[in-house]
Design an enzyme around this catalytic site. Structure first.
Site, PDB file in Angstrom:
ATOM      1  N   ASP A  55       0.820  -1.211   0.000  1.00 16.36           N
ATOM      2  CA  ASP A  55       0.000   0.000   0.000  1.00 16.36           C
ATOM      3  C   ASP A  55       0.854   1.261   0.000  1.00 16.36           C
ATOM      4  O   ASP A  55       2.018   1.260   0.405  1.00 16.36           O
ATOM      5  CB  ASP A  55      -0.966   0.022   1.190  1.00 16.36           C
ATOM      6  CG  ASP A  55      -0.249  -0.010   2.540  1.00 16.36           C
ATOM      7  OD1 ASP A  55       0.733  -0.764   2.669  1.00 16.36           O
ATOM      8  OD2 ASP A  55      -0.681   0.712   3.461  1.00 16.36           O
ATOM      9  N   GLU A 103       0.069  -1.122   5.787  1.00 24.59           N
ATOM     10  CA  GLU A 103       1.092  -0.553   6.675  1.00 24.59           C
ATOM     11  C   GLU A 103       0.862   0.923   6.938  1.00 24.59           C
ATOM     12  O   GLU A 103       1.074   1.412   8.061  1.00 24.59           O
ATOM     13  CB  GLU A 103       2.483  -0.762   6.057  1.00 24.59           C
ATOM     14  CG  GLU A 103       3.641  -0.383   6.974  1.00 24.59           C
ATOM     15  CD  GLU A 103       4.038   1.083   6.902  1.00 24.59           C
ATOM     16  OE1 GLU A 103       4.762   1.558   7.794  1.00 24.59           O
ATOM     17  OE2 GLU A 103       3.607   1.761   5.945  1.00 24.59           O
TER      18      GLU A 103
END
Length: 485
Positions: free
Chosen positions: A106, A173
């Protein structure tokens, strides 16, 4: 066996010394294209998962499968938490504890939807001017591609590592990792897996740290600061702005913030930070070098010097930063409530409880309500820089960056490595690419990019590291359950 070893050696040599063998240009171009394509998937994570475009993650996963067929055949990934991927590359020595390479799929959002201010569109993956441009170039899609590319090439050559390798690719994350890394860690723990060490994203190899002529310095973070969001709230009666009380909710909140700004938490010189300073001392001026040689006598002076710069002040104390403030709806109406969010980065040795106590005592106003918001994280344990694993990791870094000074360091920001603390006592945070000190500011910022040369070095690093396992050069002693050997 001899022919097999020669094949591996020459394959590695071709990657580390691209000017020595023909055909390297095509290999480099293939790597560039894979990294560039990975940046074209807008895998943006949001705290509100309903805002996340999960199709982008599915498309990215399909791209990885198409790009690394040998890896997917030999180490097919397990999906965890919906979109995180966990690969297991079996080692030849079952007695060795496995190791983990972690990175996240991400990325953070772009400031403006149309990419205004970017030299190239943020999700174009443009290759130009010696760089690959796009959101995630540094943080951390280039790590994903180089790790899997290294594994793909070594598998093609018939290589198998001595220690089992996990490649873990989280998907959230940037919003805490609770659905990705946390669930990966829980799955491994439920299977009784202990990791010899974890290599997560982190600090890198920095060029021009002090002077342009300086050798690069490779910073391996052995600990990271904790993080918490703490809300201050003041309640009042409100009313008309024409006849305000002597104390308003915004006024009291402003006084509280002023007291916190004028009374920061106490500075401390951690042994880890002291070691970083000693290693970097040869790059500094003569006065600083003298101070490092006499650190015991000049400790206060060193702290005073570090406190003058915001960048170094962040490694000697817990930092409290007001980031969101709310209060009032109309210019002539006194609000009944005012709030501020304090983002706190906690130095190892401090705790969430000690930070709250400092805030309470410093503000010294019982009308200010203090509350810790959800998902706080304590500062991490400190990994030893005197271990055989760190020494071997340092040797591997110097194998790719022979002039680099390798130094342990403190990570001021947070990573997903916090979720793996119960699984290993060796947590290393290091992104193995070389960047100029000014390039680091592009992370989470406009015109994020990575140089083609840095990508080639990173691939060579992983190739070398996979072949160096286990890092301590012997079968590890079994863990005693308390994180010690």
């Amino acid at each position: 066996m001899w022919r097999h070893k020669c094949l591996i050696f020459f394959l590695l040599l071709s990657l580390m010394r691209p000017w020595t063998l023909a055909g390297r240009g095509n290999d480099s171009l293939a790597l560039q294209r894979k990294i560039a394509t990975s940046l074209q998937f807008p895998t943006i994570s949001y705290a509100d998962s309903l805002k996340t475009d999960w199709k982008a993650f599915d498309d990215f996963a399909a791209f990885l499968e198409a790009s690394f067929p040998v890896v997917y055949r030999n180490a097919p990934p397990e999906r965890i938490g919906g979109h995180s991927l966990l690969f297991r590359w079996e080692g030849t020595v079952p007695e060795n504890d496995p190791v983990m390479f972690y990175a996240h799929q991400d990325v953070v959002p772009v400031e403006s939807e149309d990419g205004q201010g970017w030299t190239y569109p943020p999700f174009s993956g443009e290759i130009a001017d010696g760089f690959i441009w796009g959101r995630g170039a540094l943080d951390t899609k280039s790590l994903i591609i180089c790790q899997l590319e290294a594994a793909e090439r070594l598998m093609l050559a018939g290589f198998q590592p001595q220690s089992t390798i996990y490649f873990a690719l989280g998907h959230d994350e940037e919003v805490g990792g609770n659905q990705g890394a946390a669930k990966i860690a829980a799955a491994l723990k439920s299977r009784g897996i202990h990791l010899d060490w974890v290599l997560d994203e982190g600090l890198g190899v920095i060029k021009g740290a002090f002077k342009e002529s300086d050798p690069p310095i490779a910073l391996v973070a052995m600990a990271e600061k904790g993080q918490a969001d703490i809300q201050l709230k003041v309640l009042g009666k409100g009313g008309h702005a024409a006849t305000p009380p002597f104390e308003t909710v915004i006024g009291r909140l402003a006084i509280a913030l002023d007291r916190l700004a004028k009374n920061p938490m106490e500075e401390r010189l951690l042994p880890l930070v002291m070691e970083s300073l000693r290693n970097a001392a040869p790059l500094m001026d003569k006065k600083t070098q003298f101070a490092m040689k006499n650190a015991r006598l000049l400790r206060k002076q060193i702290l005073h010097a570090l406190a003058k710069d915001p960048l170094t002040d962040a490694i000697i104390r817990t930092k409290i930063s007001p980031t969101i403030i709310n209060g009032g709806l109309k210019s002539n109406v006194l609000p009944k409530e005012a709030t501020v969010i304090l983002n706190v980065r906690i130095l190892p040795g401090d705790s969430i409880a000690s930070v709250v106590e400092h805030i309470r005592k410093t503000i010294n106003d019982p009308s200010v309500e203090i509350s810790v918001m959800e998902d706080p994280t304590e500062a991490s344990p400190v990994t030893s820089h005197q271990s055989l694993e760190f020494a071997a990791l340092s040797k591997t870094i110097r194998g790719i960056y022979p002039t680099a000074i390798v130094s342990p360091a403190l990570m001021p920001a947070g990573t997903d490595s916090k979720h793996f603390i119960p699984l290993s006592h060796n947590l290393f945070r290091f992104s193995p690419f070389c960047v100029h000190k000014d390039e680091g500011g592009r992370i989470h910022n406009t015109d994020e990019r990575i140089s083609i040369a840095a990508c080639e070095d990173m691939l060579a690093f992983y190739m070398l590291l996979f072949q160096s396992l286990p890092l301590h050069g012997r079968s590890p002693e079994k863990n005693d359950g308390a994180g010690h050997r």
